[in-house]
Structures are given as C-alpha cells and as structure tokens.
Design a protein around this motif. Structure first.
Motif, short mmCIF file in Angstrom:
data_model
loop_
_atom_site.label_atom_id
_atom_site.label_comp_id
_atom_site.label_asym_id
_atom_site.label_seq_id
_atom_site.Cartn_x
_atom_site.Cartn_y
_atom_site.Cartn_z
N SER A 66 0.83 -1.20 0.00
CA SER A 66 0.00 0.00 0.00
C SER A 66 0.87 1.26 0.00
N THR A 67 2.20 1.09 -0.08
CA THR A 67 3.09 2.26 -0.16
C THR A 67 2.96 2.90 -1.53
N ARG A 68 2.79 4.20 -1.54
CA ARG A 68 2.70 4.97 -2.78
C ARG A 68 3.94 5.84 -2.90
N ILE A 69 4.43 5.97 -4.11
CA ILE A 69 5.60 6.78 -4.42
C ILE A 69 5.09 8.06 -5.07
N LEU A 70 5.37 9.20 -4.45
CA LEU A 70 4.84 10.47 -4.93
C LEU A 70 5.95 11.43 -5.32
N ASN A 71 5.67 12.26 -6.29
CA ASN A 71 6.52 13.37 -6.72
C ASN A 71 7.97 12.99 -7.03
N PRO A 72 8.18 11.95 -7.84
CA PRO A 72 9.57 11.62 -8.16
C PRO A 72 10.19 12.66 -9.09
N THR A 73 11.43 13.03 -8.80
CA THR A 73 12.19 13.93 -9.66
C THR A 73 13.62 13.40 -9.75
N VAL A 74 14.28 13.72 -10.85
CA VAL A 74 15.68 13.31 -11.03
C VAL A 74 16.49 14.52 -11.43
N SER A 75 17.65 14.68 -10.79
CA SER A 75 18.59 15.72 -11.21
C SER A 75 19.89 15.01 -11.60
N SER A 76 20.41 15.34 -12.78
CA SER A 76 21.65 14.72 -13.28
C SER A 76 22.82 15.67 -13.11
N ASN A 77 23.99 15.10 -12.83
CA ASN A 77 25.21 15.87 -12.69
C ASN A 77 26.30 15.14 -13.46
N SER A 78 26.54 15.58 -14.70
CA SER A 78 27.53 14.88 -15.53
C SER A 78 28.94 15.00 -14.97
N TYR A 79 29.22 16.08 -14.23
CA TYR A 79 30.55 16.25 -13.65
C TYR A 79 30.85 15.14 -12.63
N SER A 80 29.88 14.85 -11.75
CA SER A 80 30.10 13.80 -10.74
C SER A 80 29.74 12.41 -11.26
N GLY A 81 29.09 12.35 -12.43
CA GLY A 81 28.71 11.05 -12.99
C GLY A 81 27.55 10.40 -12.28
N THR A 82 26.68 11.22 -11.70
CA THR A 82 25.53 10.68 -10.97
C THR A 82 24.24 11.38 -11.35
N ALA A 83 23.16 10.69 -11.11
CA ALA A 83 21.82 11.28 -11.18
C ALA A 83 21.17 10.92 -9.86
#
Length: 191
Positions: A66-83
């Motif tokens: 019954s867990t709901r996942i709300l408002n997902p957002t992703v920020s990418s940072n090519s310098y650090s190689g992560t999102a």
C-alpha cells in the motif's frame, strides 16, 4: 496446473493444502492465485506418478504494497557522474516504526515497467522520514545498457515487507510479487 491434459484446477483446504489426484509421471507448472493476493508460479515440479505423493514446497502469496511513491524527480550531474532520484513514500496503513521498501526500474523507453525495464535498486528505507533519495551512477547505468548523454527513464514501486519472486520460464525475467502502484515515470539524461 498446466502440463496435464487437460489442465487441472483445485482449491486449497483451510490449512492451504491441495492435491491433484491420478497424475501421471511428468513435470508440471503450478500457478497459485487468490484475487486479493495476486499470483505466484512454481515451474518444473517433477512428479514420479502413481500413488507416490509429491511435495510442491511451501509457497505463499502476499498482499500488494500500500506504499505509494509520490513526486519523483531526477537531477543529473555529468561532472560527478551521478543522477539523483528523489521522491516521497506514503503508506496510510503502515504502523509507526515500520520500514518502507521500494524497487526502481530503469530503461530507455518512456513506458518502463517491471516487464520492460531493468531492476536498479531493491531498497529498505528507514522510518525517520517519508522522503527518500537514490543515487544512480554513470557506471551502473552504462552497465545496464543506458548510454551517457541519452535520455533514460525510471519508475518506482512500493514493496510489501514480505514478498516473493519467481522466474518466468517464458521470458527468463524475475517476477516480483506484491509490488504497489507504479510512480509516475521520470525522464533524465544519463550522466
């Protein structure tokens, strides 16, 4: 049960036990189902035939999360190689002090799901906050075939505290039982 001709269906007793009578020797696939709990498959169960019983192992079905996942957002940072994926977890029936669980899938198509994507994380999250973040690294995204500089997609599912899985013999993919409703799919650029 498929593998028999014709396919057979039985119901369990009050203790969850069942029996198929007069089976010939062979290999059978069993599908357990209950409308409020979902489906589970056990494939390639061998039976020697005759009156010799075959124990089909203990199997269980689980209620969907019954867990709901709300408002997902992703920020990418090519310098650090992560999102970094950030989202809120909400579960109105979860007791205080319980742990949240989620699974995330990534893919190259906007319709990424458990069937079309690659499992990226299967995580238990602490209870101090209902806000979570997950770091996606360039190396791990590249390892699942998502090229740097290209658009990728991520989706997140709530997971029950107890759940099971099986290998689908037709696709070879692991099917996880009891996943909750999918979050919105979020696009991001692979770092």
């Amino acid at each position: 049960m498929d593998g028999a001709n014709p396919a057979a269906t039985v119901s369990t007793d009050a203790n969850g036990r069942f029996e198929f009578a007069n089976l010939k020797a062979g290999t059978y696939n069993l599908t357990y189902t209950r409308p409020d709990l979902g489906t589970y498959r056990r494939v390639s169960v061998g039976h020697v035939g005759g009156d010799q019983p075959t124990f089909a192992f203990t199997s269980f079905l689980t209620q969907s999360s019954s867990t709901r996942i709300l408002n997902p957002t992703v920020s990418s940072n090519s310098y650090s190689g992560t999102a970094t994926l950030q989202f809120s977890l909400v579960n109105p029936v979860m007791p205080t002090g319980s742990l949240y669980r989620y699974q995330m899938y990534v893919g190259s198509m906007p319709n990424v799901t458990t069937e079309t994507g690659t499992l990226y994380a299967n995580t238990t999250y602490g209870t101090s906050s209902s806000y979570a973040s997950q770091v996606l690294t360039r190396a791990s995204l590249n390892a699942v075939g998502l090229a740097s500089g290209r658009t990728a997609y991520v989706v997140v599912y709530g997971v029950p505290n107890t759940f099971s899985s099986y290998i689908d013999p037709a696709t070879g993919r692991t099917v996880y039982m009891g996943l909750g409703v999918a979050s919105n799919t979020v696009a991001f650029i692979v770092p």
